[in-house]
Design an enzyme around this catalytic site. Structure first.
Site, short mmCIF file in Angstrom:
data_model
loop_
_atom_site.label_atom_id
_atom_site.label_comp_id
_atom_site.label_asym_id
_atom_site.label_seq_id
_atom_site.Cartn_x
_atom_site.Cartn_y
_atom_site.Cartn_z
N SER A 1 0.88 -1.40 -0.12
CA SER A 1 0.03 0.33 0.09
C SER A 1 0.78 1.85 0.04
O SER A 1 1.37 1.62 -0.92
CB SER A 1 -0.79 -0.01 1.57
OG SER A 1 -1.93 0.70 0.93
N HIS B 1 -8.10 -6.01 0.93
CA HIS B 1 -7.22 -4.80 1.45
C HIS B 1 -6.17 -5.35 2.58
O HIS B 1 -7.05 -6.05 3.19
CB HIS B 1 -6.77 -3.33 0.69
CG HIS B 1 -5.55 -2.59 1.05
ND1 HIS B 1 -4.62 -2.55 -0.50
CD2 HIS B 1 -5.01 -1.44 2.11
CE1 HIS B 1 -3.94 -1.61 -0.08
NE2 HIS B 1 -4.51 -0.99 0.94
N GLU C 1 -9.92 -4.87 -3.49
CA GLU C 1 -8.98 -3.48 -2.25
C GLU C 1 -9.87 -2.51 -2.28
O GLU C 1 -9.90 -1.98 -0.67
CB GLU C 1 -8.08 -3.06 -3.51
CG GLU C 1 -6.85 -4.07 -3.89
CD GLU C 1 -5.84 -4.05 -3.19
OE1 GLU C 1 -5.70 -3.56 -1.88
OE2 GLU C 1 -4.42 -4.48 -3.54
#
Length: 493
Positions: free
Chosen positions: A188, A402, A307
């Site tokens: 990320s 995610h 995600e």
């Protein structure tokens, strides 16, 4: 009797400890504490110390907000205590024998606001032990202390990472590592950081491979003017008319004010971010996506299938939205094609909120990541993956959310206890998928080729052969149909 391990660095001697067959050094300062006049200034090399500095315990984590009770998905993501004096790294090595082991450096994510290299689930000991390599995790400034503009130097968070890499290059040989075999791994915001480092004139010379897990390349850095407006908003939330008053605020108040900035600037259907990286000639002169496309470093890039569910699943404003509200939101992106966009992003029986999640996930992660693979493939080798293992949380409603891949890449699910999104994973799936991914990461760090006995084939991505490794419950297989043309066509109408 085992004596305390001592490592000799350019700043002074470090006294570590021996744990489970590894030599461990924690809380190692790589830069001067960014306090006083150094707050909001670029990181500077540590001046050093005399004698043997104790490196058996973690230093403080970067100041950050702490959600009461933890995130409903991640649980606790910070690691107290917190303090501005946070520029430290942690290191695990099989031996201090002057060897030339490859080096893995972990850069954590956390929305540019939370996270810590000190978290037990981010310890790189599993890589060091299983791969005979040196594993390192770093801390860097976050939130208002790392991302404000108009207060001094821009992008001081990035200068922290550059200084950490400089320290590693200068000193890792003392820990049995090879400074010419450094791989960065980030997730990320940490993956986004790696792309920014790839264009930095100093940092780009200090690493050679990279694994980018879920980089949010759809995120546009702010201009200095846009970022300074956020700085002014922070001052306003703390009752100041002049941003200069922020210099005298304790970090606890800066974090408190950041919550107000986050709430003020997070709109319906947007991934919540209080602060952004800043376009700046010295540090980020162009979008990081361009640098990673052009870079000559070897890379793996990937994303999870779902995600976009991460910020919205427990946001009632979004998760309880009806179709009319979602189509109204889509009109701002697709105009008269909002209804078509809805259908393109909605599967059978999809709840309205997951359409927003799919669009945001597509824009921030999937399309941008696919673009990197597609454009880079014409110049340099690149491998791509998609992670499809579904989180059991909320009966699977979040999908392959995610962050879900990290317990598998680190091979340390036991350290994710209390993280709701992994509770209830099938042990057989965990064992099978961990064997694939953890060893792939190790193989790539060691050789540049992620294939191994449990993963004999992972072709490079090519424009004429867009191979993506899809990792699911049964292991991994290569797919060539993940461009999602229905989504792309709607976006470009």
């Amino acid at each position: 009797m085992i004596t305390r391990p001592i490592a000799h660095t350019t700043a002074g001697d470090l006294g570590g400890c021996l744990e489970d067959g590894l030599y461990v050094f924690r809380g190692v300062p790589y830069a001067e504490p960014p306090v006083g006049d150094l707050r909001w200034r670029a990181a500077r090399p540590h001046a050093g110390w005399t004698g043997v500095r104790d490196a058996s315990a973690y230093g403080p984590s970067a100041p950050q907000p702490v959600e009461p009770g933890g995130s409903p998905i991640l649980g606790t993501h910070g690691d107290p205590p917190f303090d501005e004096d946070c520029l430290t790294l942690n290191l695990w090595t099989p031996n201090l024998d002057g060897g030339s082991r490859p080096v893995l450096v972990w850069i954590h994510g956390g929305g540019l606001l939370t996270g810590s290299g000190n978290l037990p689930n981010y310890a790189t000991d599993t890589f060091a032990r299983d791969g005979d390599l040196v594993g390192i995790s770093i801390n860097y400034r976050l939130g208002p202390l790392g991302f404000l503009a108009g207060m001094g130097d821009e992008n001081v968070w990035l200068t922290d990472q550059v200084e950490a890499l400089r320290w590693i290059a200068d000193n890792v040989a003392a820990f049995g590592g090879d400074p010419n075999r450094i791989t960065l791994v980030g997730q990320s915001g940490g993956a986004y950081s790696i792309a920014a480092l790839a264009q930095h004139p100093v940092a780009r010379q200090l690493f050679h491979r990279a694994i980018l897990q879920s980089p949010p390349f759809g995120m546009q850095p702010h201009t200095v003017e846009e970022s300074t407006a956020r700085t002014k908003a922070l001052a306003r939330h703390l009752g100041h008319d002049d941003i200069e008053a922020l210099r005298h605020e304790p970090w606890e108040r800066l974090i408190q004010g950041t919550i107000g900035v986050l709430m003020e600037h997070t709109k319906f259907g947007e991934w919540p971010l209080a602060f952004y990286p800043v376009f700046d000639e010295a540090t980020i002169p162009r979008h990081p996506i361009e640098s990673i496309i052009d870079s000559d470093i070897e890379i793996i890039i990937g994303w999870t299938r779902d995600e976009g569910t991460f910020p919205f699943a427990f946001d009632p404003q979004v998760s309880q939205a009806d179709r009319d509200q979602v189509e109204s939101w889509l009109q701002k992106r697709f105009g008269d094609h909002a209804a078509s966009a809805y259908e393109a992003h909605a599967g059978d029986g999809t709840s309205p909120w997951t359409v927003i999640a799919n669009v945001v996930g597509d824009e921030l992660f999937h399309s941008a990541g696919y673009r990197v693979a597609d454009e880079r493939a014409t110049r340099r080798p690149v491998r791509a993956y998609q992670f499809d293992v579904v989180s059991p949380l909320s009966d699977g409603a979040l999908g392959a959310v995610h962050c879900i891949e990290m317990p598998f890449t680190f091979a340390n699910l036991d350290r994710w206890t209390g993280k709701p999104f992994v509770d209830g994973l099938d042990p057989d799936v965990v064992a099978r998928v961990t064997n694939v991914l953890h060893q792939a990461w190790i193989a790539f760090v060691r050789t540049g080729d992620p294939t191994h006995d449990q993963l004999p084939v992972w072709p490079t991505f090519r424009a004429d052969d867009p191979a993506v490794l899809v990792v699911g419950d049964e292991g991994a297989e290569v797919a060539r149909d993940l461009a999602r043309p229905d989504h792309v066509s709607v976006r470009t109408l």
